[in-house]
Design a protein around this motif. Sequence first.
Motif, mmCIF file in Angstrom:
data_model
loop_
_atom_site.group_PDB
_atom_site.id
_atom_site.type_symbol
_atom_site.label_atom_id
_atom_site.label_comp_id
_atom_site.label_asym_id
_atom_site.label_seq_id
_atom_site.Cartn_x
_atom_site.Cartn_y
_atom_site.Cartn_z
ATOM 1 N N ALA A 163 0.670 -1.361 -0.060
ATOM 2 C CA ALA A 163 0.290 -0.150 0.013
ATOM 3 C C ALA A 163 0.833 1.379 -0.005
ATOM 4 O O ALA A 163 0.627 2.037 -0.729
ATOM 5 N N PHE A 164 1.799 1.250 0.893
ATOM 6 C CA PHE A 164 2.700 2.530 0.933
ATOM 7 C C PHE A 164 3.507 2.546 -0.558
ATOM 8 O O PHE A 164 3.864 3.862 -0.693
ATOM 9 N N ILE A 200 -3.357 7.933 4.498
ATOM 10 C CA ILE A 200 -4.657 7.204 4.573
ATOM 11 C C ILE A 200 -4.678 5.762 3.994
ATOM 12 O O ILE A 200 -5.318 4.895 4.780
ATOM 13 N N PRO A 201 -4.072 5.499 2.941
ATOM 14 C CA PRO A 201 -3.852 3.874 2.425
ATOM 15 C C PRO A 201 -3.137 3.128 3.575
ATOM 16 O O PRO A 201 -3.510 1.987 3.907
ATOM 17 N N LEU A 202 -1.993 3.833 4.120
ATOM 18 C CA LEU A 202 -1.308 3.030 5.129
ATOM 19 C C LEU A 202 -2.209 2.630 6.463
ATOM 20 O O LEU A 202 -2.053 1.613 7.015
ATOM 21 N N VAL A 203 -2.998 3.773 6.885
ATOM 22 C CA VAL A 203 -3.803 3.385 7.935
ATOM 23 C C VAL A 203 -4.844 2.463 7.730
ATOM 24 O O VAL A 203 -4.964 1.385 8.534
ATOM 25 N N TRP A 204 -5.490 2.431 6.701
ATOM 26 C CA TRP A 204 -6.662 1.344 6.491
ATOM 27 C C TRP A 204 -5.895 0.058 6.244
ATOM 28 O O TRP A 204 -6.339 -0.914 6.694
ATOM 29 N N MET A 208 -6.527 -3.268 8.359
ATOM 30 C CA MET A 208 -6.688 -4.574 7.867
ATOM 31 C C MET A 208 -5.562 -5.659 8.128
ATOM 32 O O MET A 208 -5.889 -6.668 8.420
ATOM 33 N N SER A 209 -4.290 -5.298 8.061
ATOM 34 C CA SER A 209 -3.178 -6.219 8.365
ATOM 35 C C SER A 209 -3.274 -6.646 9.672
ATOM 36 O O SER A 209 -3.035 -7.897 10.264
ATOM 37 N N PHE A 210 -3.645 -5.579 10.654
ATOM 38 C CA PHE A 210 -3.729 -6.048 12.139
ATOM 39 C C PHE A 210 -4.860 -6.960 12.508
ATOM 40 O O PHE A 210 -4.867 -8.120 13.100
ATOM 41 N N GLY A 211 -5.951 -6.846 11.679
ATOM 42 C CA GLY A 211 -7.102 -7.533 11.745
ATOM 43 C C GLY A 211 -6.554 -9.103 10.969
ATOM 44 O O GLY A 211 -6.870 -9.956 11.800
ATOM 45 N N ILE A 468 -13.265 0.284 0.475
ATOM 46 C CA ILE A 468 -13.747 1.547 1.144
ATOM 47 C C ILE A 468 -12.593 2.581 1.354
ATOM 48 O O ILE A 468 -13.123 3.951 1.249
ATOM 49 N N ALA A 469 -11.276 2.378 1.384
ATOM 50 C CA ALA A 469 -10.508 3.307 1.417
ATOM 51 C C ALA A 469 -10.350 3.952 0.259
ATOM 52 O O ALA A 469 -10.104 5.331 0.297
ATOM 53 N N GLY A 470 -10.514 3.322 -1.039
ATOM 54 C CA GLY A 470 -10.448 3.995 -2.218
ATOM 55 C C GLY A 470 -11.537 4.858 -2.436
ATOM 56 O O GLY A 470 -11.415 6.094 -3.198
#
Length: 586
Positions: A163-164, A200-204, A208-211, A468-470
């Motif tokens: 993502a980053f 924004i994409p990094l947080v989302w 997701m990665s945390f989940g 959702i992020a997009g």
Amino acid sequence: MRETEVVPVAGEGGFPSRAVWRRPGLRWVDVLVAAALVALLYGLLRLAPGLNAPFLPGQAPSSVSTDPSHLPYYAMRSLLRMFAALVASVLFTFVYATAAARLRRAERVLLPVLDILQSVPVLGFLSVTVTAFINLFPGSELGLECASIFAIFTAMAWNMTFAFYYSLTSQPRDLDEGSRVMRLTKWQRFWQLDVPSGMIPLVWNGMMSFGGAWFFLAASESISVLNHTYALPGMGSYAAAAISKGDLGGVGIAVAVMVLMVIGVNVVFWRPMVAWSERFRVEESEAAERPRSLVLDLLRRSSVPELIGRPLRPAGRALERWTRPFGLAEHPLARPAVRERTGDVFFAGAVAVLVLFGAWKALGYVQSTVGLGEFGHAFAVGAATFGRVVLLLIVATVVWVPIGVWIGMNPKVTRFAQPVVQVLASFPANFLFPFATALFVAWGISLDIGSVLLMALGAQWYILFNVIAGASAIPSDLREAMTGFQVGGALRWGSFILPAIFPYYVTGGITAAGGAWNASIVAEVVAYGQHHLTATGLGAYIAQATSTGDFPKILVGIVVMAVYVVGLNRLLWRRLYRLAESRYAM
């Protein structure tokens, strides 16, 4: 930041003679934030002794107690591992993704390596790293803790890095030119342009990665390698112990505690991060409604974060001065063509030699143990898993893209739906596998079919979260323009929505595919009490080889999975990435 109050003081004749600089008194919000910080530090100090407890591999317990009174301690230990892995993943993302985006020659190696790392299952890392970490910290449980954290890290890092990396490669050219006109150093550009534009994409994707990492919590805390099981105190090992005993009540208690943990982490950490990241949105018109967080509002009203961050400011200014001799920020494409072509030939040759040497040694090892014919068997069972992954991607795309667009483009819906989606995505679906196994046995459903559902529980959310992020990242002025021109129906989807979310969907698709391959390790072999179901697939092949410590078959399985994942990425996802960069980057 709170303003300092200036209070005039009357002198002789009633005229003000001086001003007294007075700060506002201590407020309840400062007390609340300080108390929360003290409680956090106290919890870390209480957990610290358990991290370095005495540990002997031959005498280590293979399971933990299933007494529910231990659950609060288990929950805190699991949370500590998750956040330690998250910090490591963010640091890895910043370094690796920046190198891949800014160094043209390194990109040609780093991206394929990232594809391979994403394709290596968590159990594949564990089978190699557990012994190494135990030997690194002999006689201490810290080695096993590091192995567990590293396993969780491997379930988080790749999605965030992709993502980053995409956010760096799709930066608007005018922002790049502005950074060079302002003569920013590379350090300043990174923190003032690269990180904000990718926040924004990094947080989302971090959320997701945390989940997704919760999904592998049981495998990382109850580690079965070399015919031995090592158990660490945690929610994953508790659930694994309850499952092995066939204790559905204990599994139900673990499910309830996990739901509370996921909701708590979302409220205290991820919801504030999502609201805070909105400050980095680039658009000309203000959004009608932005995400809000009570926790973030409290932190903004408190002076405690400012007091903590004040001593770090001189260090940041010093780093800016020290990095100026290393050169100013420049666009990654601004390099002499001839020099780059010559260097590329030498660099590619060196990499090719190393790869060929490693492949030759690996093939020799496999030939001397199980024989090269084992690759044929692994590719055959891998075809079954490949079919499940493709089916999962098709169904998840058809189902979740419209839902993700609807959530992301409606701020009011996002406010209520995002916590629900976060809970569903973060909940470790393998905690539900015992109930699914019982249903499969009762209804006579083969795991060859049921494993698709189990894999989807752990992988489909990558597509939903990225969509959702997009959709939420679409500038408000573009939405207003589409509404003003009354563009709707198929034209709105084909000319506006789908092109806008396409780069995010590609990121979600490639990580969902990698997550599905990883999830096959635990989805193609499930057990509950005396019931053991196994599907035909590469995931079951690797899981069985890992549990028995069969290193040649582990190597064969990992290599075959890497070939499938990298081949799919090269043939499909990388081409879609280039299409997204060339035609659909805003």
